[in-house]
Enzyme design. Structure first.
Site, mmCIF file in Angstrom:
data_model
loop_
_atom_site.group_PDB
_atom_site.id
_atom_site.type_symbol
_atom_site.label_atom_id
_atom_site.label_comp_id
_atom_site.label_asym_id
_atom_site.label_seq_id
_atom_site.Cartn_x
_atom_site.Cartn_y
_atom_site.Cartn_z
ATOM 1 C CG ASP A 366 2.483 4.710 4.222
ATOM 2 O OD1 ASP A 366 3.217 3.785 3.835
ATOM 3 O OD2 ASP A 366 1.274 4.766 3.969
ATOM 4 N NE ARG A 443 7.890 -1.868 -2.063
ATOM 5 C CZ ARG A 443 7.331 -1.121 -1.136
ATOM 6 N NH1 ARG A 443 6.727 -1.663 -0.103
ATOM 7 N NH2 ARG A 443 7.337 0.182 -1.230
ATOM 8 C CD1 TRP A 477 -2.142 -6.253 6.916
ATOM 9 C CD2 TRP A 477 -2.576 -6.295 9.097
ATOM 10 N NE1 TRP A 477 -1.841 -7.512 7.368
ATOM 11 C CE2 TRP A 477 -2.107 -7.570 8.701
ATOM 12 C CE3 TRP A 477 -2.916 -6.092 10.437
ATOM 13 C CZ2 TRP A 477 -1.974 -8.628 9.608
ATOM 14 C CZ3 TRP A 477 -2.778 -7.147 11.332
ATOM 15 C CH2 TRP A 477 -2.311 -8.391 10.922
ATOM 16 C CG ASP A 478 1.070 -1.990 2.278
ATOM 17 O OD1 ASP A 478 0.436 -2.618 1.415
ATOM 18 O OD2 ASP A 478 1.769 -0.979 2.011
ATOM 19 C CG ASP A 548 0.087 1.718 -4.212
ATOM 20 O OD1 ASP A 548 -0.496 2.084 -3.176
ATOM 21 O OD2 ASP A 548 1.010 0.881 -4.200
HETATM 22 C C1 DGJ Z 1 2.105 0.197 -0.769
HETATM 23 C C2 DGJ Z 1 0.947 1.050 -0.346
HETATM 24 O O1 DGJ Z 1 -0.140 0.860 -1.197
HETATM 25 C C3 DGJ Z 1 1.389 2.501 -0.295
HETATM 26 O O2 DGJ Z 1 0.307 3.331 0.012
HETATM 27 C C4 DGJ Z 1 2.488 2.626 0.714
HETATM 28 O O3 DGJ Z 1 1.979 2.333 1.990
HETATM 29 C C5 DGJ Z 1 3.635 1.704 0.367
HETATM 30 N N1 DGJ Z 1 3.197 0.358 0.174
HETATM 31 C C6 DGJ Z 1 4.675 1.721 1.447
HETATM 32 O O4 DGJ Z 1 5.670 0.811 1.238
#
Ligand code: DGJ
Length: 738
Positions: A366, A443, A477-478, A548
């Site tokens: 991650d 953030r 992909w976040d 999350d």
């Molecule tokens: C948000 C994601 O939902 C988490 O699982 C993790 O990947 C964090 N971002 C990492 O910054």
């Protein structure tokens, strides 16, 4: 004998009714009809030339014929026939007071738009119907297609300016759906970060209920899905109409009970802040709005939708290109909750060794591997491997992961940038912003304007390079914030709102291009959990991270909510450490494992610290999961007992398409007053077949049969162990046809 003969006739009639019937247009009545699965849909051209909805519901006989659509009468002088008539795609003009599908402003100040039928062409499973404004060269092509198996319709529109002057589209829906007056309940999904997927149910009253995102992306707060049930419908019975919008940008679905009590659902681009300039000859394509009908309650609706999504929406890799469905997801390990950004070669290898020993298929590293990413204050945008953490690049870790029998996945957040990054120092103009105004950070990051061609090229370029240079099977992909100050100062002021369309189109374009260049790559859509889950992104991504929130008790209700709209196949669920970071709740490992095994299983705990016992439990349950995973993730889902409303118990069951296997999960929240777990009346089995019950975790009641007919399991039901009581308890069983 007579009974057998009659039921054979009934079956024959049902199969004839459901057999393929091509879409039809009757030139005499000017009625269009689409039939698929158990559904018929009809609309026609009325005497004024408007396209009017006629019917959406259970399948009609092929011989049933509709008369020509008749406009609704005027209701006194306040509601003209035009606003009362349920149009398929109404322009705003001529005294329309309900939600319009399309609103356009012309350079001469005219804002009146009245769309009439012009022509149509038949396509394999539907129609393309062209409408045109009564005097100006604005053309709208409505696309209709029906799925022969499920009866789910896909509808969208292409708006074209064939005039010489530019016009501005101020509002554009994909479709409007109409239901006749009745008492209805609206179901929709709401939430917040770490609290997505709450099923909200309320009666539909006169007026409008607006479900929307103004955030530039789908959002955690509402999801572009709805279901409307008649007053007497429930989970298992009754009429349900449902729909989902395939769009990952700002969206809106308006559910409106009008002045004559008809219910209209209009959905597409969010008209808030919308303004899309169409120059001469240009077109605007709306997203697709999918819609379906089930006579079998909310459960029947979600089963239809799941099958449709798995077969028709999800992307394929070369090995499943012609298969009926994509493969079940690999069981993954993800490092986030174990290490957060403190990733390095030795630490990840130690986790990978433990993961492989558990029977994990894919190891995913991650956030934290790139740029100067020590905390979330820096690094986004600088997609080179951090030489302090990985002095020899990613290769040694990836090779190690492969040698352990797993494939490798990597986290990225391509659309974002930290102000503290080389990328931002070089290209401060690349972010969404209004020049001279503050750039609001969330953030400590800003949103790159993906609508810009140079940003699109950069993002595609670095991802392509990453995949060319490393043996990566999977990208997580976040996307960790929503928009603010959405300016695009490369364009003239009146065109900048195009960003609401072009950003998302470029996102889809990059995903499509990456998949084309790297056909084996698989991708997860994550947006701080479930902030970008919709049928638009799911055309390009194989799974999603629903939340999350990894508290396995909260996840039961979240997974329940998720399941109304999206299939288990895409619903990733990690087992993490206890007490859970969010709720500080302590639960047993079997409870956490079973909660996650209801979805596409992953492990996200710090497994280096696990005891031998924990390893053995997880290994046993991962092996059991692997054996029944196709039934869990691609079978028919029955929500036997909902965990919603603080239910004492909850249970789900899945049945594979051949009805040869079924898997049951049962959870106790908190036993009260000594109540034992209710007998579980199973569903969807073959009543005449014989099934053997075996426990995955927990026990059936002593003395109750372990081999019995489908009729027994469905009518008598499955009794769980007398001692299955307490707080946060879980059990799971499989049934296999003998
Ligand atoms: C948000 C994601 O939902 C988490 O699982 C993790 O990947 C964090 N971002 C990492 O910054």
């Amino acid at each position: 004998m007579l009974k057998t003969f009659t039921s054979a006739l009934v079956l024959l009639a049902a199969s004839l009714l459901a057999s393929a019937q091509p879409p039809s247009f009757d030139p005499a009545s000017k009625v269009f009809r689409l039939d698929g699965g158990g559904v018929s849909y009809a609309f026609g051209v009325n005497s004024r030339g408007e396209l009017q909805q006629l019917y959406w519901g259970g399948r009609l006989a092929a011989t049933d014929a509709f008369p020509q659509a008749a406009p609704m009468p005027e209701w006194a002088s306040f509601d003209a026939s035009y606003t009362n008539t349920p149009q398929e795609f109404a322009g705003w003009g001529q005294g329309l007071y309900n939600e319009p599908a399309l609103k356009v402003s012309f350079p001469d100040g005219n804002r009146d738009l009245v769309l009439h039928y012009q022509s149509h062409t038949a396509i394999a499973n539907g129609f393309e119907v062209v409408l045109k404004d009564i005097s100006r060269p604005i053309f709208v092509t409505l696309h209709y297609a029906i799925d022969a198996e499920s009866g789910i319709l896909s509808r969208s529109a292409t708006i074209q300016n064939k005039g010489t002057d530019a016009v501005t589209v101020e509002q554009a829906a994909a479709a409007a759906w109409t239901l006749p007056p009745a008492h209805y309940t609206l179901n929709y999904l709401t939430g917040r970060w770490a609290g997505e997927w709450n099923l909200t149910q309320e009666p539909i009253h006169p007026g409008a209920r607006v479900l929307e995102s103004r955030r530039g992306s789908t959002g955690h707060q509402a999801n572009p899905w709805f279901a409307i049930q008649t007053g007497d419908a429930n989970e298992d019975h009754g009429s349900v109409w449902f729909g989902a919008l395939g769009w990952s940008g700002s969206w809106r679905i308006t559910v409106e009970q009008d002045q004559l009590d008809e219910v209209r659902v209009t959905g597409g681009f969010n008209p808030f802040e919308f303004g899309y300039v169409l120059h001469s000859g240009e077109k605007l394509e709306t997203p697709i709005f999918y819609g379906g009908y089930s006579p079998d309650g909310l459960g029947g609706a979600s089963r239809l939708l799941h099958r449709y999504e798995v077969k028709n929406i999800l992307p394929r890799t070369p090995d499943t290109a012609t298969a009926a469905a994509p493969k079940p997801r690999p069981v993954i390990y993800n490092s986030w909750e174990a290490t957060e950004m403190n990733v390095n070669e030795a630490g990840q290898i130690a986790l990978a060794e433990k993961a492989a020993a558990l029977g994990i298929d894919r190891f995913v590293m991650d956030d934290g591997w790139f740029g100067k990413r020590k905390t979330d204050h820096a690094g986004l945008g600088d997609w080179y491997v951090d030489p302090d953490k990985f002095p020899h690049g990613l290769k040694p870790l990836i090779d190690k992961v492969h040698s352990l029998g797993m494939d490798f996945g990597l986290w990225v957040e391509p659309e974002m940038v930290n102000p503290d990054s080389d990328l931002y120092r070089k290209h401060p103009d690349w972010v969404l912003n209004f020049p001279g105004r503050p750039r609001t950070e969330q953030r400590t990051q800003l949103v790159l304007n993906l609508a810009r061609p140079d940003v699109r090229a950069y993002v595609l370029g670095f991802l392509d390079k990453l995949l060319n240079e490393n043996d990566i099977a999977f990208l997580k992909w976040d996307y960790n914030r929503n928009w603010s100050e959405p300016g695009w100062d490369q364009l003239p002021a009146n065109e900048q709102k195009k960003v609401y369309v072009e950003f998302t189109r470029n996102l889809y374009g990059i995903l499509a291009e990456l998949r084309q260049r790297h056909p084996k790559i698989e991708i997860e859509s994550c947006s701080g959990g479930g902030g970008r889950v919709d049928l638009g992104i799911l055309r390009y991504t194989d799974e999603v991270w629903p939340s999350d929130n990894t508290d396995s008790f909260d996840r039961l209700t979240q997974q329940d909510g998720f399941s109304y709209a999206y299939p288990t196949q895409v619903m990733l669920a990690w087992v993490t450490d206890t007490p859970n970071w969010l709720n500080k709740r302590t639960t047993s490992l079997p409870y956490r494992m079973l909660s996650s095994m209801q979805g596409s299983l992953g492990i996200g705990a710090n497994i280096v610290k696990w005891t031998d016992d924990e390893h053995a439990t997880a290994k046993r349950l991962i092996a059991a999961y692997h054996q029944v995973q196709p039934t869990i993730v691609q079978g028919d889902l029955y929500r036997l007992i909902s965990p919603r409303n603080n239910s004492e118990f909850s249970a789900t069951q899945t049945v594979n398409p051949a009805k040869t296997q079924s898997v049951v999960f049962a959870f106790i929240h908190s036993t009260q007053k000594g109540r034992g777990f209710p007998t579980l009346k199973l569903q969807g089995l073959d009543p005449a077949a014989v099934y053997a019950l075996s426990p995955i975790e927990g026990k059936a009641r002593a003395g109750s049969p372990t081999v019995a007919s489908g009729a027994w399991w469905m009518n008598h039901g499955l009794d769980l162990d007398q001692d299955f009581r307490g707080d946060f308890q879980a059990a799971a069983f499989r049934l296999d046809k003998k």
